[in-house]
Design a protein around this motif. Structure first.
Motif, PDB file in Angstrom:
ATOM      1  N   GLN A 149      53.436   4.538  26.033  1.00 16.26           N
ATOM      2  CA  GLN A 149      54.463   4.473  26.293  1.00 16.26           C
ATOM      3  C   GLN A 149      54.372   5.339  27.705  1.00 16.26           C
ATOM      4  O   GLN A 149      55.450   5.063  28.625  1.00 16.26           O
ATOM      5  CB  GLN A 149      55.627   5.033  25.396  1.00 16.26           C
ATOM      6  N   ALA A 150      53.626   6.574  27.577  1.00 19.04           N
ATOM      7  CA  ALA A 150      53.816   7.521  29.019  1.00 19.04           C
ATOM      8  C   ALA A 150      53.195   6.598  30.162  1.00 19.04           C
ATOM      9  O   ALA A 150      53.656   6.874  31.009  1.00 19.04           O
ATOM     10  CB  ALA A 150      52.598   8.460  28.586  1.00 19.04           C
ATOM     11  N   PHE A 151      52.187   5.877  29.933  1.00 13.30           N
ATOM     12  CA  PHE A 151      51.790   5.140  30.843  1.00 13.30           C
ATOM     13  C   PHE A 151      52.887   4.214  31.429  1.00 13.30           C
ATOM     14  O   PHE A 151      53.005   4.011  32.859  1.00 13.30           O
ATOM     15  CB  PHE A 151      50.392   4.204  30.593  1.00 13.30           C
ATOM     16  N   ALA A 152      53.469   3.333  30.502  1.00 11.02           N
ATOM     17  CA  ALA A 152      54.348   2.381  31.101  1.00 11.02           C
ATOM     18  C   ALA A 152      55.866   3.093  31.573  1.00 11.02           C
ATOM     19  O   ALA A 152      56.267   2.626  32.734  1.00 11.02           O
ATOM     20  CB  ALA A 152      55.022   1.574  29.860  1.00 11.02           C
ATOM     21  N   GLU A 153      56.229   4.228  31.140  1.00 13.37           N
ATOM     22  CA  GLU A 153      57.238   4.879  31.698  1.00 13.37           C
ATOM     23  C   GLU A 153      56.832   5.718  33.025  1.00 13.37           C
ATOM     24  O   GLU A 153      57.982   5.674  33.780  1.00 13.37           O
ATOM     25  CB  GLU A 153      57.918   6.070  30.846  1.00 13.37           C
ATOM     26  N   LEU A 154      55.697   6.162  33.082  1.00 14.98           N
ATOM     27  CA  LEU A 154      55.316   6.630  34.542  1.00 14.98           C
ATOM     28  C   LEU A 154      55.503   5.583  35.552  1.00 14.98           C
ATOM     29  O   LEU A 154      55.817   5.975  36.705  1.00 14.98           O
ATOM     30  CB  LEU A 154      53.980   7.373  34.481  1.00 14.98           C
ATOM     31  N   GLU A 155      54.912   4.420  35.176  1.00 18.95           N
ATOM     32  CA  GLU A 155      54.880   3.385  36.141  1.00 18.95           C
ATOM     33  C   GLU A 155      56.326   3.010  36.277  1.00 18.95           C
ATOM     34  O   GLU A 155      56.627   2.863  37.513  1.00 18.95           O
ATOM     35  CB  GLU A 155      54.035   2.369  35.807  1.00 18.95           C
ATOM     36  N   ARG A 156      57.068   2.954  35.418  1.00 20.02           N
ATOM     37  CA  ARG A 156      58.359   2.479  35.532  1.00 20.02           C
ATOM     38  C   ARG A 156      59.205   3.567  36.514  1.00 20.02           C
ATOM     39  O   ARG A 156      59.660   3.195  37.421  1.00 20.02           O
ATOM     40  CB  ARG A 156      59.253   2.446  34.487  1.00 20.02           C
ATOM     41  N   GLY A 196      61.616   3.114  39.647  1.00 18.78           N
ATOM     42  CA  GLY A 196      62.544   3.981  40.194  1.00 18.78           C
ATOM     43  C   GLY A 196      62.666   4.736  41.469  1.00 18.78           C
ATOM     44  O   GLY A 196      63.200   4.804  42.351  1.00 18.78           O
ATOM     45  N   CYS A 197      61.289   5.171  41.790  1.00 14.66           N
ATOM     46  CA  CYS A 197      60.934   5.974  43.126  1.00 14.66           C
ATOM     47  C   CYS A 197      60.643   4.821  44.243  1.00 14.66           C
ATOM     48  O   CYS A 197      60.819   5.462  45.382  1.00 14.66           O
ATOM     49  CB  CYS A 197      59.950   7.145  42.845  1.00 14.66           C
ATOM     50  N   GLY A 198      60.331   3.901  43.794  1.00 12.36           N
ATOM     51  CA  GLY A 198      59.825   2.978  44.923  1.00 12.36           C
ATOM     52  C   GLY A 198      58.559   3.129  45.691  1.00 12.36           C
ATOM     53  O   GLY A 198      58.378   2.443  46.709  1.00 12.36           O
ATOM     54  N   VAL A 199      57.685   3.799  44.875  1.00 15.68           N
ATOM     55  CA  VAL A 199      56.423   4.136  45.426  1.00 15.68           C
ATOM     56  C   VAL A 199      55.194   3.108  44.766  1.00 15.68           C
ATOM     57  O   VAL A 199      55.506   2.521  43.764  1.00 15.68           O
ATOM     58  CB  VAL A 199      55.756   5.648  45.337  1.00 15.68           C
ATOM     59  N   THR A 200      54.197   3.090  45.477  1.00 18.00           N
ATOM     60  CA  THR A 200      53.123   2.385  45.065  1.00 18.00           C
ATOM     61  C   THR A 200      52.437   2.994  43.744  1.00 18.00           C
ATOM     62  O   THR A 200      52.186   4.327  43.830  1.00 18.00           O
ATOM     63  CB  THR A 200      51.960   2.099  45.847  1.00 18.00           C
ATOM     64  N   ALA A 201      52.149   2.266  42.780  1.00 19.63           N
ATOM     65  CA  ALA A 201      51.403   2.778  41.546  1.00 19.63           C
ATOM     66  C   ALA A 201      50.223   3.749  42.061  1.00 19.63           C
ATOM     67  O   ALA A 201      49.318   3.178  42.962  1.00 19.63           O
ATOM     68  CB  ALA A 201      50.886   1.909  40.547  1.00 19.63           C
ATOM     69  N   PRO A 202      50.120   4.944  41.609  1.00 18.60           N
ATOM     70  CA  PRO A 202      49.276   5.856  42.070  1.00 18.60           C
ATOM     71  C   PRO A 202      47.792   5.713  41.611  1.00 18.60           C
ATOM     72  O   PRO A 202      47.528   5.170  40.284  1.00 18.60           O
ATOM     73  CB  PRO A 202      49.619   7.491  41.669  1.00 18.60           C
ATOM     74  N   ARG A 203      46.685   5.933  42.313  1.00 20.31           N
ATOM     75  CA  ARG A 203      45.363   6.044  41.458  1.00 20.31           C
ATOM     76  C   ARG A 203      45.218   6.795  40.318  1.00 20.31           C
ATOM     77  O   ARG A 203      44.511   6.520  39.544  1.00 20.31           O
ATOM     78  CB  ARG A 203      44.297   6.197  42.844  1.00 20.31           C
ATOM     79  N   TRP A 204      45.758   7.935  40.224  1.00 22.67           N
ATOM     80  CA  TRP A 204      45.326   8.864  39.100  1.00 22.67           C
ATOM     81  C   TRP A 204      46.044   8.174  37.857  1.00 22.67           C
ATOM     82  O   TRP A 204      45.412   8.518  36.761  1.00 22.67           O
ATOM     83  CB  TRP A 204      46.079  10.139  39.329  1.00 22.67           C
ATOM     84  N   ASP A 217      45.806   4.938  37.231  1.00 17.70           N
ATOM     85  CA  ASP A 217      44.467   4.098  36.717  1.00 17.70           C
ATOM     86  C   ASP A 217      43.357   5.011  36.145  1.00 17.70           C
ATOM     87  O   ASP A 217      42.857   4.506  35.118  1.00 17.70           O
ATOM     88  CB  ASP A 217      43.926   3.334  37.940  1.00 17.70           C
ATOM     89  N   ASP A 218      43.246   6.078  36.862  1.00 14.35           N
ATOM     90  CA  ASP A 218      42.159   6.926  36.248  1.00 14.35           C
ATOM     91  C   ASP A 218      42.389   7.589  34.974  1.00 14.35           C
ATOM     92  O   ASP A 218      41.394   7.698  34.001  1.00 14.35           O
ATOM     93  CB  ASP A 218      41.969   8.112  37.401  1.00 14.35           C
ATOM     94  N   ALA A 219      43.809   7.785  34.964  1.00 17.30           N
ATOM     95  CA  ALA A 219      44.006   8.323  33.443  1.00 17.30           C
ATOM     96  C   ALA A 219      43.899   7.171  32.372  1.00 17.30           C
ATOM     97  O   ALA A 219      43.221   7.507  31.339  1.00 17.30           O
ATOM     98  CB  ALA A 219      45.462   8.697  33.442  1.00 17.30           C
TER      99      ALA A 219
END
Length: 238
Positions: free
Chosen positions: A94-101, A106-114, A116-118
């Motif tokens: 859920q954390a990964f899904a909600e952070l991406e959401r 929400g913020c309209g930015v590209t999914a960060p590399r960190w 994927d690293d996490a």
């Protein structure tokens, strides 16, 4: 309309936004201490944000969490005409899904590399030989522990630690110390937040039981800290 101004009411979400899109964040709580040197307007605590101060910042988006923040405060922000995105996180997935959401939708930015690293860091965890039963206090005076359905409990399970109170009807039950000592645990896990357990304030309450002092940020924060969390927690739990 692009999101240009964000206010965060949760320390871990603050770090996620600030690391991913520097300059987007304009306001955060007094408890938002990461990344170091964060220069934004402070708008009170997670449980008592100054609604007027948040509104005055004219954010395009306010990010919050259903556990960290109170429903009346979120309702007041919405009544003031603000867009409020609320995460609900009880597991790592859920954390990964909600952070991406939050970041992408929400913020309209590209999914960060960190992010994927996490995911990769947690996927790479070796299987644990067997589960160790543990008591996980989060407060003292009165003693409170992790119960059912918690993010920290899910992380510990992935690391081979079985929460003794994982089936308790409450998520954060109050349990007398004598009952904690008699719960059949093989280990006591002591994070340094929300209560700051130390070597002098915690292990002495559980004589004869191994104590693992862990950095609460790696156990309870959902954000960039998830990259290092598997290694840091494994080292602390040995």
């Amino acid at each position: 309309m692009p999101v240009r101004r964000v206010v965060s009411l949760v320390p871990s979400l603050t770090e996620a936004v600030a690391v991913t899109a520097p300059g987007l964040l304009v306001g955060a709580t007094d408890w938002c201490v990461r990344p170091a040197g964060l220069d934004v307007v402070r708008i009170g605590g997670t449980k008592n944000p100054d609604v007027a101060a948040v509104t005055a910042l004219r954010p395009d988006l306010v990010v919050a969490d259903e556990e960290e923040n109170r429903a009346p405060d979120l309702a007041a922000l919405r009544a003031a005409g603000l867009d409020v995105l609320v995460t609900r996180i009880r597991t790592l997935d859920q954390a990964f899904a909600e952070l991406e959401r939050m970041l992408v939708t929400g913020c309209g930015v590209t999914a960060p590399r960190w992010l994927d690293d996490a995911r990769a860091a947690w996927d790479a965890l070796p299987p644990s030989p067997r589960a160790r039963r543990a008591v996980v206090p989060i407060w003292r005076r009165p003693w409170m522990v992790l119960g059912r359905d918690t993010f920290a409990g899910d992380l510990l399970a992935r690391l081979g630690v079985e929460n003794v109170y994982g089936d308790h009807p409450e998520r954060y039950p109050r349990i007398p110390l004598d009952q904690l000592r008699a719960a059949g645990a093989e280990l006591v896990v002591l994070p340094d937040e929300p209560y700051r357990f130390t070597a002098d304030d915690g292990p002495e309450a559980f004589p004869g039981l191994p104590a693992a002092l862990v950095d609460g940020r790696f156990l309870t924060w959902y954000g960039p800290s998830l990259v290092r969390a598997p290694a840091e927690l494994r080292a602390a739990l040995r």
